[in-house]
Each structure stands twice: as C-alpha cells, then as structure tokens.
Design an enzyme around this catalytic site. Structure first.
Site, PDB file in Angstrom:
ATOM      1  N   PHE A   2       2.894   1.278   7.248  1.00  0.00           N
ATOM      2  CA  PHE A   2       2.156   0.380   8.150  1.00  0.00           C
ATOM      3  C   PHE A   2       3.040  -0.692   8.779  1.00  0.00           C
ATOM      4  O   PHE A   2       2.567  -1.510   9.542  1.00  0.00           O
ATOM      5  CB  PHE A   2       0.930  -0.236   7.453  1.00  0.00           C
ATOM      6  N   ARG A  24       6.515  -2.590  -5.240  1.00  0.00           N
ATOM      7  CA  ARG A  24       6.210  -3.958  -4.854  1.00  0.00           C
ATOM      8  C   ARG A  24       7.025  -4.974  -5.657  1.00  0.00           C
ATOM      9  O   ARG A  24       7.327  -6.058  -5.169  1.00  0.00           O
ATOM     10  CB  ARG A  24       4.709  -4.128  -5.078  1.00  0.00           C
ATOM     11  N   ARG A  68       2.101   0.112  -3.304  1.00  0.00           N
ATOM     12  CA  ARG A  68       2.987  -0.375  -2.257  1.00  0.00           C
ATOM     13  C   ARG A  68       4.371   0.242  -2.397  1.00  0.00           C
ATOM     14  O   ARG A  68       4.886   0.385  -3.514  1.00  0.00           O
ATOM     15  CB  ARG A  68       3.088  -1.911  -2.404  1.00  0.00           C
ATOM     16  N   LYS A  75      -7.102   0.022   4.804  1.00  0.00           N
ATOM     17  CA  LYS A  75      -6.444  -0.435   3.573  1.00  0.00           C
ATOM     18  C   LYS A  75      -6.394   0.771   2.639  1.00  0.00           C
ATOM     19  O   LYS A  75      -7.422   1.208   2.114  1.00  0.00           O
ATOM     20  CB  LYS A  75      -7.190  -1.593   2.915  1.00  0.00           C
ATOM     21  N   ARG A 105       1.802 -14.903   0.745  1.00  0.00           N
ATOM     22  CA  ARG A 105       0.404 -14.504   0.767  1.00  0.00           C
ATOM     23  C   ARG A 105      -0.296 -15.493   1.691  1.00  0.00           C
ATOM     24  O   ARG A 105      -0.909 -16.464   1.251  1.00  0.00           O
ATOM     25  CB  ARG A 105      -0.192 -14.538  -0.642  1.00  0.00           C
ATOM     26  N   GLU A 125      -6.526  -2.067  10.519  1.00  0.00           N
ATOM     27  CA  GLU A 125      -6.085  -0.755  10.031  1.00  0.00           C
ATOM     28  C   GLU A 125      -6.671  -0.481   8.650  1.00  0.00           C
ATOM     29  O   GLU A 125      -7.184  -1.378   7.984  1.00  0.00           O
ATOM     30  CB  GLU A 125      -4.555  -0.646  10.026  1.00  0.00           C
ATOM     31  N   LYS A 176      -7.432  -9.108   3.866  1.00  0.00           N
ATOM     32  CA  LYS A 176      -7.919  -7.815   3.372  1.00  0.00           C
ATOM     33  C   LYS A 176      -9.431  -7.899   3.206  1.00  0.00           C
ATOM     34  O   LYS A 176      -9.966  -8.939   2.837  1.00  0.00           O
ATOM     35  CB  LYS A 176      -7.244  -7.451   2.055  1.00  0.00           C
ATOM     36  N   GLU A 214       2.373   2.339   1.906  1.00  0.00           N
ATOM     37  CA  GLU A 214       1.639   2.618   0.678  1.00  0.00           C
ATOM     38  C   GLU A 214       1.874   4.091   0.325  1.00  0.00           C
ATOM     39  O   GLU A 214       1.935   4.944   1.216  1.00  0.00           O
ATOM     40  CB  GLU A 214       0.151   2.362   0.982  1.00  0.00           C
TER      41      GLU A 214
HETATM   42  P1  ATP Z   1      -5.072  -5.382  -4.260  1.00  0.00           P
HETATM   43  O1  ATP Z   1      -5.317  -5.239  -5.733  1.00  0.00           O
HETATM   44  O2  ATP Z   1      -6.264  -5.725  -3.451  1.00  0.00           O
HETATM   45  O3  ATP Z   1      -4.238  -4.283  -3.677  1.00  0.00           O
HETATM   46  P2  ATP Z   1      -2.771  -6.882  -4.390  1.00  0.00           P
HETATM   47  O4  ATP Z   1      -2.648  -8.173  -5.111  1.00  0.00           O
HETATM   48  O5  ATP Z   1      -2.137  -5.680  -4.965  1.00  0.00           O
HETATM   49  O6  ATP Z   1      -4.286  -6.672  -4.158  1.00  0.00           O
HETATM   50  P3  ATP Z   1      -2.877  -7.833  -1.745  1.00  0.00           P
HETATM   51  O7  ATP Z   1      -1.860  -8.586  -1.027  1.00  0.00           O
HETATM   52  O8  ATP Z   1      -4.021  -8.620  -2.225  1.00  0.00           O
HETATM   53  O9  ATP Z   1      -2.201  -7.034  -2.926  1.00  0.00           O
HETATM   54  O10 ATP Z   1      -3.443  -6.674  -0.815  1.00  0.00           O
HETATM   55  C1  ATP Z   1      -2.569  -6.061   0.011  1.00  0.00           C
HETATM   56  C2  ATP Z   1      -2.157  -4.763  -0.614  1.00  0.00           C
HETATM   57  O11 ATP Z   1      -2.908  -3.726  -0.041  1.00  0.00           O
HETATM   58  C3  ATP Z   1      -0.739  -4.471  -0.251  1.00  0.00           C
HETATM   59  O12 ATP Z   1       0.143  -4.964  -1.244  1.00  0.00           O
HETATM   60  C4  ATP Z   1      -0.684  -2.971  -0.149  1.00  0.00           C
HETATM   61  O13 ATP Z   1      -0.265  -2.438  -1.385  1.00  0.00           O
HETATM   62  C5  ATP Z   1      -2.111  -2.566   0.095  1.00  0.00           C
HETATM   63  N1  ATP Z   1      -2.339  -1.992   1.441  1.00  0.00           N
HETATM   64  C6  ATP Z   1      -3.017  -0.858   1.691  1.00  0.00           C
HETATM   65  N2  ATP Z   1      -3.087  -0.602   2.998  1.00  0.00           N
HETATM   66  C7  ATP Z   1      -2.433  -1.597   3.628  1.00  0.00           C
HETATM   67  C8  ATP Z   1      -2.163  -1.891   4.996  1.00  0.00           C
HETATM   68  N3  ATP Z   1      -2.597  -1.109   5.984  1.00  0.00           N
HETATM   69  N4  ATP Z   1      -1.461  -3.020   5.258  1.00  0.00           N
HETATM   70  C9  ATP Z   1      -1.019  -3.820   4.271  1.00  0.00           C
HETATM   71  N5  ATP Z   1      -1.248  -3.591   2.963  1.00  0.00           N
HETATM   72  C10 ATP Z   1      -1.950  -2.497   2.629  1.00  0.00           C
END
Ligand code: ATP
EC number: 6.5.1.1
Length: 592
Positions: free
Chosen positions: A374, A305, A290, A285, A447, A283, A453, A334
């Site tokens: 999502f 978050r 969040r 990103k 995690r 799906e 991702k 999101e």
């Molecule tokens: P990043 O800075 O890459 O967002 P992060 O540390 O904030 O990293 P990660 O767990 O690395 O968080 O990446 C997942 C994040 O991507 C989720 O916390 C969410 O906010 C975002 N996201 C966007 N689209 C989606 C999706 N379809 N499913 C899950 N997470 C998603």
C-alpha cells in the site's frame, strides 16, 4: 573507553531521578566516548546491535546464570544465582553481589594489571557470542561469557548481565538518547531561538546556573528523531551528529536493506477524515501482518513491523518481488493469507507462516500468502518519504501495476462513498478500511492523524505475558493460566527503575491443550522465577486478549481488570514494546 567508566556512569544514571539531569549525564558520557560512541550509545539502551538488526546473542537466562555462577567461584551454582534472583528480583543487581576477582589469578591483586575490560572489547566479545553456531555452541557461548564476568568488577558485572538480556534498567529510553545526542553534539549549532540557547544565555547572569540541567533545542531534537526513525541505528546517528552536525543528520536517508519504522494509524471516522483533509484516500484494511519489502535490484529482504528479518519464512513473496521489480525499491504493505478462490483467510493463518524457521516448504503448501502493498518509500534511487501519499501510491502502481498486489486507492470527499467502500471491504472478508490524508508525507514510527483506521469494534488488547501458573493433574506440565500486563510508557513512569509493565488480568480460557503445549514451550525459556505453581516470566511474548469490559480493580497493579478475558492468539508480529499501553487501557476504560 574503559568499560568501568561506562559502568560507573550507568550507576549514576540509575540513581538519577530527574529527566533533564539524566539527559545531561548521558550527553556527557557521549561526549567523552571518542571512537566508542556508537557502542556506548547502544550499550546504554541494552543493545549490542542496531535496532534494525535482528541478530541476537542467543543467551537465555539459564546460560547467563550458569556463567555468573561459574565466575563467582567454586561454591556458587546456577541454583544459588536463581535463589538470589528470587530474593533480589533483578539479575544485574544479583551479579553485582559476587566477587568475581577471585578467579582472576595473581593479576587481580596487582592493581593496574593492564587487564581491564574496554567497551570495544566487551562489544567484540558479545558479537563473537552472537556468531557462534554449530555443535557445542552452547558451551562456547558459556565459556566466552564466563571469560567476561571473570574479569568484571561488581558494577561492570551488573551492566554485563543486563546487556546480555537486553534491558539496561537505568531509565535511558529512546527519548533520552535522542535528547542526549542533540544536547551533546548539536547544541550551539544555528537553529531557532531555542530553550537551550536561552539556558546558555542565562549562564552569564547567574553563577549557579552551571549546575542547572539544560534541555536540548527543539529543532535539534527533531533532527535527531527524524534520523533515528529513518535509520534505526542510534549509534550511527550519534556519530553522524558529532561528525557532521545537523546537515549530516538531514542527509541520512533510506537505505535499501535497512528497515524504517512503520507509520501507524489511529482510529477515526469518514466524517473526521473528510472534515480534516477535504478529501480522503480510502483503501482496504487487510487483515494480515505488516511487512516492509526491500529490493536492491537483485535480491529481496522482508522485515516485520518490529524490523525482524522475515525473508526466509516467506519465499513466495520474495519470488514475486524478485520477478516484478527491476530496480531498487522499498515498499510498505501487508502479508495476507488467501484461500484457493483468492478470498482472505483469518489473520491467524498468516501467523502460521510469519516466523516459521522449519518446515517452510511444507507450510507453503498449507497456507498461501500474498503481498498487498500500500505504500512506496523508495523507488529507483529516489527517497519518497517526503512525497505525498498520492504520489507514492502512483509510484507503487508504476512498479507493480494494477494488480491484487497493490491496494486500490480511492480519493473522495463523499462520506457515502466511503461507507460503500467499507461495506464492500467487510463483505469481502477484510478487516475494515484505512483513511489516509492524500497530501500527507510518510512519517516513520508515528501514530498520527494522517492515517485513520476503521474496523468494526472488536474489543481486544495486545498484552505482554509477565507470569503464569502451572496447571493441575493431567496438565501439571503445562502452563495453564497466564498473567497479562499493559506496557507503561517511559514518560508515565515516576522513577527510572519503576516497573515497565502493569498487570491487568489472568487469561485461562480460549486455549486448547495442543495450544497450551506450544505456549508452554514458547514461554518456558523466559521463566525468571518460580514459586510453587506460580512463575514470573520476562516480557517476551504478546497475547491478543479479548474482553467484555475494563473494570477498576485493586487486584492488579494497573488498578484495572479485564472482565471475561479470553485468549485470542499470540501476536507473533509484535514485541513487548509494541504492546498496548496502560495509558490506552485508561482511555478505553474512561470511554466505555
Ligand atoms: P491493528 O491491531 O488494528 O492492526 P496495530 O496496532 O497493529 O493495530 P495500527 O496502526 O493500529 O496497527 O493499524 C494499522 C495496521 O493495519 C498497519 O500496521 C498494517 O499492519 C495494517 N494495514 C492493513 N491494511 C492497511 C493499509 N491499507 N494501510 C495501512 N495499514 C494497513
């Protein structure tokens, strides 16, 4: 429980270097805490409220210094407290140097004067401080806090000062609390052949083993951990473990209105995903912030978050959810900013809305935000954490339909098809794609490898601001250069009192004057020490920092430095505990 007993145990914990012995000391304290257990568990972590509750005391360093100075006596001023802080380095230790007894009047000399602080009383008083609002609230907070310090012994004052600022510095992190709860209340319950079981069995053979620290059983620890991730209330979990044991913990489920820790992702590739799972759910990103949506059938609350309540700044999302949902539900998703034609706007736009307290209505016209859900963790009374991703996504579609508000999920075993979806997502202006194991359950706070991702390589780190320098000339009233640090995970610290952050570089480029003003306003209340142009800042604000390369360097305490660091943005959606870790910096440096 007497507050003095808690303070004495805090001193012991602070002095104890061994992990297992620390767990043992905390477990003993929990076992003795009786009806104060939830409070004692929170206090040991420097918390008055559960982790999911965003209530704050609203007491900054300046007010705390004032309260300490007042309780210390007529000759002591807040400036003196600050001078001591500059020398000693930590406010708890500073508070412990004063003799507050002088203000107590005759009762102080009467020994057992019946005026000793109790844990419950300190808790109630701090909660009272949090409730103060309106005219003169600063003064009332100060008076109440003074009242507490005025009755505190040095070791109590140390705990109080740290509690007020939310950091206990006694080497008791979430892992210690989890293990101590397991050890105190679940040890001896049926479970598999565990380390604890073995350690106990040893007791009979070995006279000395009474003194040996015991580790809790793995399955007991797992039961506590699950309950914590679902509830984010360590005090409540400890109480349930004590009253109802493992069965009680297993029964702790989602509660609409109480946020769950978000499941997180690792970086990964389409081939890895297909090789590991057979099929991957793919799906978009979304490039936003969040959000966890809690709808109880009537009203909606939104959580970031970090589990901060972000309902008020996002009224159109609340209106949308209220309109679409009939029954109770918890959704994960999101918040994105969208242009008039529906195309995604940069992440920075979302942040202009996310934590806004004022001008919400005006900003609503300026930046349009929408929900992209999502995941579905709860629907109509049913917890779905243990259901498969595919099933959860189906439930989500049942609730919201096939609309823009729901992610498009494609399940495929074809890396080519995944590459096409990725290209389409990127050209539509999204951040990249997510690959998820379609059969996986929702693992709060993890995690793991079930969510991967993929995004084009942008080299940025999310780092905590721990210092700054005042500018020169026309910018003399603005902080201009920012010292940024990576977080050191508790397990990687050699000593309980070791620094929790390691410096990594200074950021001075990429910031407009206007931005410097808002950053100065934001950071100034967190200044804890000042020397010439240089200030130390308590960890509170996270910067996203771009860089070209990570180099080895003797200049900073991390022993690394960023080449060409530049300011990208404030990560309003992250708190210091979400910042990138030193371990990650090391891995990135090794991988270059
Ligand atoms: P990043 O800075 O890459 O967002 P992060 O540390 O904030 O990293 P990660 O767990 O690395 O968080 O990446 C997942 C994040 O991507 C989720 O916390 C969410 O906010 C975002 N996201 C966007 N689209 C989606 C999706 N379809 N499913 C899950 N997470 C998603």
């Amino acid at each position: 429980m007497q507050f003095a007993a808690l303070a004495a145990r805090a001193e012991e914990l602070e002095a104890e270097p061994g992990d297992l012995a620390t767990i043992g000391l905390a477990a003993d304290l929990f076992a003795e805490a009786d009806e104060d257990l939830p409070t004692v568990v929170r206090f040991l972590q420097g918390r008055v409220f559960p982790a999911w509750d965003s209530t704050t005391l609203d007491v900054g360093p300046a007010l705390l210094h004032e309260a300490i100075a007042r309780a210390a006596g007529q000759n002591v001023t807040a400036d003196d407290v600050e001078a001591d802080l500059a020398e000693i380095g930590e406010i708890g230790a500073v508070a412990a140097t004063y003799d507050f007894g002088g203000q107590r009047g005759l009762g102080a000399f009467a020994g057992d004067d019946g005026d000793d602080l109790t844990v419950a009383e300190v808790d109630e008083t701090l909660r009272e401080i949090a409730r103060v609002t309106g005219d003169g609230s600063e003064r009332r907070r100060l008076d109440t806090l003074f009242g507490l310090f005025n009755r505190a012994s040095p070791s109590e004052a140390k705990v109080l000062a740290r509690l007020v600022l939310g950091e206990m510095r006694i080497g008791v992190g979430e892992g210690t609390v989890r293990d101590a709860v397991a050890l105190a209340f679940l040890d001896g319950e049926t479970g598999d052949e565990s380390e604890a079981g073995e350690a106990e069995a040893d007791d009979g053979d070995d006279e000395d083993s009474d003194d040996e620290p015991i580790s809790p059983a793995d399955d007991a620890v797992a039961a506590v951990e699950r309950a914590l991730q679902v509830s984010n209330d360590y005090g409540m979990v400890a109480e349930v473990a004590r009253e109802d044991g493992r069965a009680g913990l297993d029964d702790i489920g989602l509660e609409v209105g109480r946020p769950v820790q978000a499941m997180l992702a690792q970086a990964g590739t389409a081939t890895e995903a297909v090789d590991d799972w057979g099929e991957a759910a793919v799906e978009t990103k979304f490039d936003g912030a969040r959000v966890q949506v809690h709808h109880d059938g009537e009203g909606t609350r939104l959580f970031s978050r970090n589990m901060d309540d972000v309902t008020d700044p996002l009224p159109e999302v609340v209106e949308f959810v209220d309109r679409e949902l009939d029954g109770p539900a918890v959704l994960d998703g999101e918040i994105v900013a969208v242009a008039d034609d529906g195309s995604p706007c940069p992440f920075q736009e979302v942040l202009r809305r996310f934590r806004r307290k004022y001008d919400v209505e005006r900003m609503r016209d300026e930046v349009r935000v929408e929900l992209r859900a999502f995941d579905c963790l709860h629907a109509d009374g049913e917890d779905l954490l243990d259901a498969s991703l595919s099933e959860r996504h189906e439930r989500l579609e049942e609730l919201l339909g096939h609309t823009d508000a729901v992610s498009d999920l494609t399940v495929t075993d074809d890396p080519e098809e995944i590459a096409e979806i990725e290209d389409a997502a990127l050209s539509a202006g999204h951040e990249g794609i997510m690959l998820k194991d379609p059969g996986s359950t929702y693992a709060p706070g993890k995690r793991g490898r079930n969510w991967l991702k993929r995004k084009p390589d942008v080299e940025t780190l999310d780092l905590v601001v721990t210092g700054a320098e005042w500018g020169e000339g026309r910018r003399a009233n603005l902080l201009g250069t920012f010292l940024v640090s990576a977080r050191i995970e508790e397990a990687d610290r050699t000593d309980a009192t070791d620094d929790a952050y390691a410096t990594l570089g200074k950021v001075a480029t990429g910031i407009t004057d206007e931005r410097l003003e808002s950053l100065t306003e934001r950071l100034e209340p967190h200044i804890v020490r000042e020397e010439g142009q240089t200030v130390d800042i308590e960890p509170a604000v996270v910067f996203e920092v771009g860089y070209e390369e990570i180099q080895r360097s003797p200049t900073y305490s991390s022993e690394y430095a960023l080449r060409f660091p530049r300011f990208v943005d404030v990560r309003e959606d992250k708190s210091p505990s979400d910042a990138d870790t030193l371990a990650r910096v090391e891995r990135l440096a090794d991988g270059q």
